[in-house]
Design a protein around this motif. Structure first.
Motif, PDB file in Angstrom:
ATOM      1  N   ALA A   1      38.650  19.382  50.322  1.00 15.27           N
ATOM      2  CA  ALA A   1      39.047  20.212  51.466  1.00 15.27           C
ATOM      3  C   ALA A   1      40.307  19.654  52.128  1.00 15.27           C
ATOM      4  CB  ALA A   1      37.907  20.299  52.480  1.00 15.27           C
ATOM      5  N   ALA A   2      40.403  18.327  52.221  1.00 11.10           N
ATOM      6  CA  ALA A   2      41.592  17.712  52.821  1.00 11.10           C
ATOM      7  C   ALA A   2      42.827  17.966  51.966  1.00 11.10           C
ATOM      8  CB  ALA A   2      41.369  16.214  52.996  1.00 11.10           C
ATOM      9  N   MET A   3      42.674  17.899  50.648  1.00 14.58           N
ATOM     10  CA  MET A   3      43.807  18.138  49.758  1.00 14.58           C
ATOM     11  C   MET A   3      44.268  19.596  49.833  1.00 14.58           C
ATOM     12  SD  MET A   3      42.703  15.787  46.528  1.00 14.58           S
ATOM     13  CE  MET A   3      44.092  16.208  45.517  1.00 14.58           C
ATOM     14  N   ILE A   4      43.331  20.510  49.933  1.00 11.62           N
ATOM     15  CA  ILE A   4      43.689  21.922  50.060  1.00 11.62           C
ATOM     16  C   ILE A   4      44.427  22.164  51.377  1.00 11.62           C
ATOM     17  CG2 ILE A   4      42.730  24.238  50.394  1.00 11.62           C
ATOM     18  CD1 ILE A   4      40.559  23.434  48.361  1.00 11.62           C
ATOM     19  N   GLY A   5      43.903  21.592  52.457  1.00 13.74           N
ATOM     20  CA  GLY A   5      44.566  21.732  53.761  1.00 13.74           C
ATOM     21  C   GLY A   5      45.954  21.123  53.757  1.00 13.74           C
ATOM     22  N   ASP A   6      46.100  19.960  53.113  1.00 12.83           N
ATOM     23  CA  ASP A   6      47.401  19.309  53.032  1.00 12.83           C
ATOM     24  C   ASP A   6      48.370  20.149  52.216  1.00 12.83           C
ATOM     25  OD1 ASP A   6      49.221  17.252  53.486  1.00 12.83           O
ATOM     26  OD2 ASP A   6      48.734  16.281  51.584  1.00 12.83           O
ATOM     27  N   SER A   7      47.882  20.708  51.133  1.00 14.64           N
ATOM     28  CA  SER A   7      48.727  21.556  50.289  1.00 14.64           C
ATOM     29  C   SER A   7      49.206  22.797  51.045  1.00 14.64           C
ATOM     30  CB  SER A   7      47.955  21.966  49.039  1.00 14.64           C
ATOM     31  OG  SER A   7      48.633  22.952  48.336  1.00 14.64           O
TER      32      SER A   7
ATOM     33  N   THR B   1      49.450  23.176  54.306  1.00 13.86           N
ATOM     34  CA  THR B   1      50.357  22.762  55.378  1.00 13.86           C
ATOM     35  C   THR B   1      51.745  22.460  54.824  1.00 13.86           C
ATOM     36  OG1 THR B   1      48.501  21.834  56.592  1.00 13.86           O
ATOM     37  CG2 THR B   1      50.691  21.107  57.252  1.00 13.86           C
ATOM     38  N   ALA B   2      51.796  21.741  53.704  1.00 11.53           N
ATOM     39  CA  ALA B   2      53.088  21.406  53.105  1.00 11.53           C
ATOM     40  C   ALA B   2      53.804  22.665  52.628  1.00 11.53           C
ATOM     41  CB  ALA B   2      52.877  20.446  51.938  1.00 11.53           C
ATOM     42  N   ARG B   3      53.062  23.577  52.027  1.00 13.20           N
ATOM     43  CA  ARG B   3      53.680  24.813  51.546  1.00 13.20           C
ATOM     44  C   ARG B   3      54.264  25.606  52.710  1.00 13.20           C
ATOM     45  NH1 ARG B   3      49.943  27.985  47.961  1.00 13.20           N
ATOM     46  NH2 ARG B   3      50.478  26.297  46.567  1.00 13.20           N
TER      47      ARG B   3
ATOM     48  N   ALA C   1      55.269  24.414  55.562  1.00 11.34           N
ATOM     49  CA  ALA C   1      56.419  23.697  56.121  1.00 11.34           C
ATOM     50  C   ALA C   1      57.652  23.870  55.245  1.00 11.34           C
ATOM     51  CB  ALA C   1      56.083  22.220  56.273  1.00 11.34           C
ATOM     52  N   PHE C   2      57.458  23.797  53.935  1.00 17.12           N
ATOM     53  CA  PHE C   2      58.615  23.899  53.047  1.00 17.12           C
ATOM     54  C   PHE C   2      59.132  25.328  52.912  1.00 17.12           C
ATOM     55  CE2 PHE C   2      57.034  19.785  51.253  1.00 17.12           C
ATOM     56  CZ  PHE C   2      58.100  19.047  51.723  1.00 17.12           C
ATOM     57  N   THR C   3      58.257  26.310  53.055  1.00 16.45           N
ATOM     58  CA  THR C   3      58.738  27.695  52.987  1.00 16.45           C
ATOM     59  C   THR C   3      59.484  28.055  54.259  1.00 16.45           C
ATOM     60  OG1 THR C   3      56.354  28.083  52.835  1.00 16.45           O
ATOM     61  CG2 THR C   3      57.716  29.481  51.546  1.00 16.45           C
ATOM     62  N   ALA C   4      59.157  27.403  55.345  1.00 16.23           N
ATOM     63  CA  ALA C   4      59.857  27.684  56.593  1.00 16.23           C
ATOM     64  C   ALA C   4      61.288  27.134  56.556  1.00 16.23           C
ATOM     65  CB  ALA C   4      59.101  27.093  57.765  1.00 16.23           C
ATOM     66  N   GLN C   5      61.499  26.109  55.711  1.00 16.71           N
ATOM     67  CA  GLN C   5      62.844  25.542  55.600  1.00 16.71           C
ATOM     68  C   GLN C   5      63.726  26.438  54.743  1.00 16.71           C
ATOM     69  OE1 GLN C   5      62.456  21.675  53.932  1.00 16.71           O
ATOM     70  NE2 GLN C   5      61.474  20.806  55.724  1.00 16.71           N
ATOM     71  N   LYS C   6      65.009  26.327  54.980  1.00 17.74           N
ATOM     72  CA  LYS C   6      65.961  27.093  54.191  1.00 17.74           C
ATOM     73  C   LYS C   6      66.061  26.451  52.799  1.00 17.74           C
ATOM     74  CE  LYS C   6      70.738  27.791  54.711  1.00 17.74           C
ATOM     75  NZ  LYS C   6      71.858  27.844  55.620  1.00 17.74           N
TER      76      LYS C   6
END
Length: 77
Positions: free
Chosen positions: A43-49, A51-53, A55-60
């Protein structure tokens, strides 16, 4: 007083026995320690994934052409 102690002991024994029987038969939704640990890690790995996705999609996205233009501009000025 003795009757109260016997009654209390009998009730406690019946309660413990029923809990043991219910857990042993798997009638509850409990997990053993190693299974629970694995579920928490998953569950922690899914949540981390996720969150990272997010964050990175929000970046240009990286644009190599913009980088070259900036470098050329810095070199010429």
């Amino acid at each position: 007083m003795k009757k109260a102690n016997i009654l209390l002991t009998t009730l406690l024994y019946a309660f413990l026995t029923s809990c043991i029987v219910v857990d042993t038969l798997g009638l509850t939704d409990t997990y053993k320690g190693d299974v629970a640990k694995r579920k928490l890690i998953d569950a922690a790995m899914i949540g981390d994934s996720l969150t990272a996705r997010a964050a990175f999609t929000a970046q240009k996205p990286f644009n190599f052409l913009e980088l070259l233009q900036t470098l050329i501009h810095l070199l010429l000025t």
